[in-house]
Scaffold this motif. Structure first.
Motif, mmCIF file in Angstrom:
data_model
loop_
_atom_site.group_PDB
_atom_site.id
_atom_site.type_symbol
_atom_site.label_atom_id
_atom_site.label_comp_id
_atom_site.label_asym_id
_atom_site.label_seq_id
_atom_site.Cartn_x
_atom_site.Cartn_y
_atom_site.Cartn_z
ATOM 1 N N ASN A 45 -107.775 -43.666 -48.184
ATOM 2 C CA ASN A 45 -108.693 -42.633 -47.737
ATOM 3 C C ASN A 45 -109.308 -41.829 -48.861
ATOM 4 O OD1 ASN A 45 -107.633 -43.419 -45.328
ATOM 5 N ND2 ASN A 45 -105.941 -41.996 -45.570
ATOM 6 N N SER A 46 -108.744 -41.908 -50.016
ATOM 7 C CA SER A 46 -109.152 -40.936 -51.007
ATOM 8 C C SER A 46 -110.623 -41.054 -51.361
ATOM 9 C CB SER A 46 -108.298 -41.085 -52.260
ATOM 10 O OG SER A 46 -108.265 -42.432 -52.642
ATOM 11 N N ALA A 47 -111.160 -42.244 -51.303
ATOM 12 C CA ALA A 47 -112.549 -42.418 -51.689
ATOM 13 C C ALA A 47 -113.498 -41.676 -50.766
ATOM 14 C CB ALA A 47 -112.900 -43.899 -51.702
ATOM 15 N N VAL A 48 -113.106 -41.522 -49.560
ATOM 16 C CA VAL A 48 -113.997 -40.918 -48.585
ATOM 17 C C VAL A 48 -114.256 -39.458 -48.900
ATOM 18 C CG1 VAL A 48 -114.362 -40.593 -46.127
ATOM 19 C CG2 VAL A 48 -113.048 -42.512 -46.952
ATOM 20 N N ASP A 141 -110.171 -40.270 -30.332
ATOM 21 C CA ASP A 141 -109.716 -40.239 -31.724
ATOM 22 C C ASP A 141 -110.842 -39.913 -32.719
ATOM 23 O OD1 ASP A 141 -107.086 -40.637 -31.096
ATOM 24 O OD2 ASP A 141 -107.176 -42.821 -31.297
ATOM 25 N N ALA A 142 -110.445 -39.471 -33.900
ATOM 26 C CA ALA A 142 -111.446 -38.997 -34.869
ATOM 27 C C ALA A 142 -111.046 -39.320 -36.305
ATOM 28 C CB ALA A 142 -111.668 -37.492 -34.689
ATOM 29 N N GLY A 143 -110.566 -40.519 -36.530
ATOM 30 C CA GLY A 143 -110.357 -41.009 -37.888
ATOM 31 C C GLY A 143 -109.441 -40.152 -38.740
ATOM 32 N N ASN A 144 -109.653 -40.217 -40.042
ATOM 33 C CA ASN A 144 -108.856 -39.477 -41.033
ATOM 34 C C ASN A 144 -109.492 -38.128 -41.332
ATOM 35 O OD1 ASN A 144 -106.726 -41.502 -42.029
ATOM 36 N ND2 ASN A 144 -108.621 -42.693 -41.967
ATOM 37 N N PRO A 145 -108.723 -37.224 -41.961
ATOM 38 C CA PRO A 145 -109.258 -35.879 -42.220
ATOM 39 C C PRO A 145 -110.610 -35.907 -42.927
ATOM 40 C CG PRO A 145 -106.925 -35.928 -42.729
ATOM 41 C CD PRO A 145 -107.304 -37.338 -42.372
ATOM 42 N N GLU A 146 -110.784 -36.813 -43.879
ATOM 43 C CA GLU A 146 -112.036 -36.792 -44.641
ATOM 44 C C GLU A 146 -113.217 -37.366 -43.855
ATOM 45 O OE1 GLU A 146 -109.103 -38.000 -47.001
ATOM 46 O OE2 GLU A 146 -108.880 -38.928 -45.054
ATOM 47 N N ASN A 147 -112.954 -37.969 -42.693
ATOM 48 C CA ASN A 147 -114.044 -38.524 -41.888
ATOM 49 C C ASN A 147 -114.718 -37.475 -40.994
ATOM 50 O OD1 ASN A 147 -111.784 -41.229 -41.397
ATOM 51 N ND2 ASN A 147 -113.549 -41.276 -42.759
ATOM 52 N N ALA B 13 -94.777 -45.663 -46.705
ATOM 53 C CA ALA B 13 -94.774 -44.427 -45.946
ATOM 54 C C ALA B 13 -96.106 -43.757 -46.265
ATOM 55 C CB ALA B 13 -93.623 -43.536 -46.391
ATOM 56 N N VAL B 14 -96.836 -43.360 -45.242
ATOM 57 C CA VAL B 14 -98.096 -42.655 -45.478
ATOM 58 C C VAL B 14 -97.764 -41.169 -45.466
ATOM 59 C CG1 VAL B 14 -100.449 -42.268 -44.683
ATOM 60 C CG2 VAL B 14 -99.365 -44.502 -44.342
ATOM 61 N N VAL B 15 -97.996 -40.509 -46.592
ATOM 62 C CA VAL B 15 -97.628 -39.097 -46.675
ATOM 63 C C VAL B 15 -98.874 -38.224 -46.701
ATOM 64 C CG1 VAL B 15 -95.446 -39.560 -47.840
ATOM 65 C CG2 VAL B 15 -97.499 -39.114 -49.214
ATOM 66 N N GLU B 16 -98.746 -37.059 -46.104
ATOM 67 C CA GLU B 16 -99.843 -36.098 -46.122
ATOM 68 C C GLU B 16 -99.628 -35.165 -47.303
ATOM 69 O OE1 GLU B 16 -99.808 -32.613 -43.669
ATOM 70 O OE2 GLU B 16 -101.750 -33.153 -42.816
ATOM 71 N N LEU B 17 -100.631 -35.073 -48.158
ATOM 72 C CA LEU B 17 -100.543 -34.190 -49.312
ATOM 73 C C LEU B 17 -100.916 -32.767 -48.903
ATOM 74 C CD1 LEU B 17 -102.224 -36.484 -52.003
ATOM 75 C CD2 LEU B 17 -99.916 -36.564 -51.062
ATOM 76 N N GLU B 18 -100.797 -31.854 -49.867
ATOM 77 C CA GLU B 18 -101.035 -30.455 -49.508
ATOM 78 C C GLU B 18 -102.495 -30.183 -49.147
ATOM 79 O OE1 GLU B 18 -99.119 -28.457 -52.750
ATOM 80 O OE2 GLU B 18 -97.133 -28.865 -51.917
ATOM 81 N N ASP B 19 -103.397 -31.038 -49.608
ATOM 82 C CA ASP B 19 -104.809 -30.840 -49.254
ATOM 83 C C ASP B 19 -105.189 -31.593 -47.975
ATOM 84 O OD1 ASP B 19 -104.862 -33.464 -49.974
ATOM 85 O OD2 ASP B 19 -106.372 -33.262 -51.537
ATOM 86 N N SER B 21 -105.095 -34.668 -47.373
ATOM 87 C CA SER B 21 -105.429 -36.078 -47.517
ATOM 88 C C SER B 21 -104.126 -36.865 -47.452
ATOM 89 C CB SER B 21 -106.135 -36.321 -48.849
ATOM 90 O OG SER B 21 -105.258 -36.055 -49.916
ATOM 91 N N THR B 22 -104.240 -38.179 -47.365
ATOM 92 C CA THR B 22 -103.022 -38.980 -47.262
ATOM 93 C C THR B 22 -102.919 -39.959 -48.420
ATOM 94 O OG1 THR B 22 -104.176 -40.488 -45.777
ATOM 95 C CG2 THR B 22 -102.747 -38.857 -44.752
ATOM 96 N N ALA B 23 -101.705 -40.369 -48.721
ATOM 97 C CA ALA B 23 -101.467 -41.316 -49.804
ATOM 98 C C ALA B 23 -100.339 -42.258 -49.394
ATOM 99 C CB ALA B 23 -101.081 -40.563 -51.079
#
Lengths: 442, 66
Positions: A45-48, A141-147, B13-19, B21-23
């Motif tokens: 997800n980070s790229a989004v 549903d609404a995807g990931n936080p960055e979406n 494990a998909v973890v939620e970071l403090e901001d 976002s997930t990693a």
């Protein structure tokens, strides 16, 4: 450019779509191709995060990485570039969308049979489905936080201001991620969520957003039917009050529209699928949103056969690190000749129903399907020919497990722990009985 | 730093970071018995770091000719 999309007779729609050309570009960016595979690093997800037009909320979230150590920044730099390319590519895709997927106008001059549209919005590795029927709309549903911001613009660009229903299947971040943004941006009538708890900030933020807006949440009760414009939908799950895995809390919904039902399963796994079947619900549907991004923990053969869809849609991120969709799932679909549409291959997918038939704005997947399908068909043919012929059954291979007393088809979910090939005649000789779930040849 | 287990997917494990976002964290980095919703603390162990630095430095001093 894809041709052959059945454009529906709704001229004002085209106009409306044409007026908002810049619209859909951000949403299609599926993010991950670039970043994944890289192991322990930041996930898909980070790229989004680089998406334009972030809302305040998300901007705040996006700032944090910059405050981290320099190492992080340099790590992320290449991802940015690739994400940029990706979104360019998707811009082209989405321009297709604009042409190909006319949008129902808010106030059609007359009311011809307004078509039902189901948008499987590409959010990378996550789910986001918008259903519109005339002036009614529902988001599942609404995807990931960055979406979040991109989902909001996608819906706004369809001319929608009010969501009659917002349904969060279950509280994982790839399903509720952008939902707070959606609830802030639209007039929301009813929110449906399972009363399953989670500890993440994403979930907390969603609850606070709902509270701040003075809204309440409706728990899904299986069997309940709601009206959505000319369509209706029925809740089929969750059927138990507690599960070990949050996925099984997924709200499963059957959308009824004319003779073209759709089934949306969230991330429901085998446990929930079996419960739905045990309750005796009519799950038959033309379109099945495959559970849990095509993971092998969902889509049991028995459930798939009961749904018996013509079309399957898999919401999944390209190059995700989780092995979604699972090859087993794809071969189950191929064996049955089900057409598969995948957001990782074609981006956002719009299915349109006139109540009698369904058309898609994208091409079905062809990856590995045809070869698998013909191979499986051959096998099935052999079985059919040899049935009743005891000598030929030597040729049929079935599978047993170390401890079980049943024999199974190759893809049976019971074979997860062990899988020992054996000829059918030997299996029978040794007292194994056919599995009731996968119904192997006898 | 605290991260929250959002879910398990495949080997991660998909973890939620403090901001928010997930990693992806390989399951091998997650303590056994960890469940969805658990909060993990990731921190630098200053003492262990200093101790290892000291030990390696001493070893090096014995081995280099100059």
């Amino acid at each position: 450019m894809i041709t052959g999309f059945a454009i529906t007779p709704s001229p004002p729609d085209d106009q409306l779509a044409a007026e908002q050309p810049a619209s859909q570009q951000p949403i299609n960016q599926p993010d991950n191709i670039a970043v994944t595979e890289n192991n322990t690093e930041f996930s898909d997800n980070s790229a989004v995060k680089n998406a334009p037009e972030q809302s305040k909320d998300v901007e705040k979230a996006g700032e944090n990485p910059n405050k981290q150590e320099e190492v992080d920044l340099s790590d992320m730099a290449p991802a940015k570039d690739e994400a940029g390319q990706q979104s360019q590519q998707n811009e082209q895709d989405s321009s297709k969308n604009v042409e190909l997927a006319p949008v129902p106008a808010q106030q059609p001059p007359e009311k011809p049979a307004a078509n039902l549209k189901v948008h499987f919005i590409d959010v990378g590795q996550g789910d986001c489905i918008l259903i519109e029927d005339g002036t009614s709309a529902m988001l599942i549903d609404a995807g990931n936080p960055e979406n979040g911001p991109d989902i909001v613009s996608y819906i706004k660009n369809l001319g929608i201001e009010k969501l009659n229903f917002v349904l969060a299947t279950h509280p994982h971040a790839d399903h509720i991620g952008g939902m707070a943004d959606v609830i802030n941006a639209f007039d929301v009538e009813k929110i449906i969520m399972p009363k399953a708890t989670h500890t993440t900030r994403t979930f907390e933020n969603l609850l606070l957003t709902i509270q701040n807006k003075g809204l309440k949440i409706t728990a899904p009760i299986p069997g309940t039917e709601y009206k959505l414009g000319n369509a209706s939908f029925t809740i089929l799950a969750p059927n138990s009050s507690s599960y070990e895995d949050l996925n099984n809390y997924s709200v499963v919904v059957k959308l009824n529209y004319g003779s073209t039902p759709f089934l949306f399963t969230g991330d429901a796994e085998a446990t929930s699928e079996n419960e739905i079947l045990a309750r005796g619900y009519d799950v038959k549907a033309d379109v099945l949103k495959i559970g849990h991004h095509g993971s092998n923990s969902s889509t049991t053969e028995r459930f798939l056969d009961a749904v018996s869809p013509q079309y399957a849609v898999i919401c999944v991120g390209a190059g995700n690190s989780y092995g979604h969709p699972a090859p087993e799932t794809l071969s189950k679909l191929a064996e049955r000749g089900i057409k598969v549409y995948r957001t990782d291959e074609v981006g956002t997918i719009v299915a349109t129903s006139d109540g009698k038939s369904i058309s898609f704005n994208k091409q079905p997947s062809s990856v590995n399907i045809s070869s698998t399908a013909s191979e499986k068909t051959d096998k099935a043919d052999n079985t059919a020919v040899s049935s009743g012929n005891s000598t030929a059954s030597d040729d049929i291979i079935v599978y047993i497990t170390k401890t079980g007393s049943k024999y199974h088809r190759e893809n049976c979910s019971s074979l997860r722990s062990s899988r020992i090939p054996i000829s059918l005649s030997e299996a029978k000789q040794r007292g194994y009985e056919p599995c009731k779930i996968c119904k192997p040849p006898q | 730093m605290r991260v929250i287990i959002d879910r398990f997917e495949g080997d991660y494990a998909v973890v939620e970071l403090e901001d928010r976002s997930t990693a992806n964290l390989p399951r091998s980095l997650v303590p056994p018995g960890t469940k969805e919703g658990d909060v993990l603390v990731i921190e630098i162990d200053r003492n262990a770091t200093a101790e290892r630095k000291k030990r390696i430095r001493e070893l090096m001093e014995e081995l280099w000719e100059e």
